[in-house]
Motif scaffolding. Sequence first.
Motif, PDB file in Angstrom:
ATOM      1  N   ILE A  78      -5.610   1.477   3.294  1.00 58.40           N
ATOM      2  CA  ILE A  78      -4.331   1.016   3.852  1.00 58.40           C
ATOM      3  C   ILE A  78      -4.487  -0.430   4.284  1.00 58.40           C
ATOM      4  O   ILE A  78      -5.410  -0.774   5.020  1.00 58.40           O
ATOM      5  N   TRP A  89       3.089  -3.541   3.883  1.00 54.41           N
ATOM      6  CA  TRP A  89       1.998  -2.578   3.795  1.00 54.41           C
ATOM      7  C   TRP A  89       1.727  -2.221   2.343  1.00 54.41           C
ATOM      8  O   TRP A  89       2.598  -2.344   1.488  1.00 54.41           O
ATOM      9  N   ILE A  91      -0.866   0.768   0.072  1.00 55.04           N
ATOM     10  CA  ILE A  91      -1.849   1.844   0.028  1.00 55.04           C
ATOM     11  C   ILE A  91      -2.480   1.798  -1.356  1.00 55.04           C
ATOM     12  O   ILE A  91      -1.763   1.818  -2.356  1.00 55.04           O
ATOM     13  N   ALA A 119       3.196   2.861   6.789  1.00 57.24           N
ATOM     14  CA  ALA A 119       2.125   3.055   5.802  1.00 57.24           C
ATOM     15  C   ALA A 119       1.395   4.377   6.038  1.00 57.24           C
ATOM     16  O   ALA A 119       1.112   5.114   5.082  1.00 57.24           O
ATOM     17  N   ALA A 123       1.171   7.459   3.523  1.00 59.37           N
ATOM     18  CA  ALA A 123      -0.147   7.920   3.072  1.00 59.37           C
ATOM     19  C   ALA A 123      -0.271   9.436   3.201  1.00 59.37           C
ATOM     20  O   ALA A 123      -0.858  10.085   2.343  1.00 59.37           O
TER      21      ALA A 123
END
Length: 128
Positions: A78, A89, A91, A119, A123
């Motif tokens: 992240i 953000w 991932i 984020a 995730a």
Amino acid sequence: MKHLFVPHTIAVLADQKGFNEPCLAKYDNYPNNGIDFIWEKIYPETYITKEEILRSEVLAPLYQQLVDWFLTEHNLFIEITLWESGFNWMIKETKKDGVFSKGNGDRHYKTKLDALNTALTEAFKLIP
């Protein structure tokens, strides 16, 4: 120091997705008033484990602790980046063949924590 811990909603997601690492704090729900409290142990060198908390409680991980957990347990990196217009953000999958990444696109967040909370929430959607 409370700003170092993920919010209650993210702590609940972590619990549902199997996060079970020792933490410095826990959230406690009081059903009568719906308020979430964070409780820290008196001695910071000791940790709270899932086995030590009640059903109405959930572990309260630090932001960095949860980011590290995603990397070590789920191979998800992240990343929060500052641009002129705000925070973004991303991932990234670290173990798959090819490149996998998911980000916020053109949306920018005013604060780092807003971007990081989003984020982390996204995730959790990527793990079973």
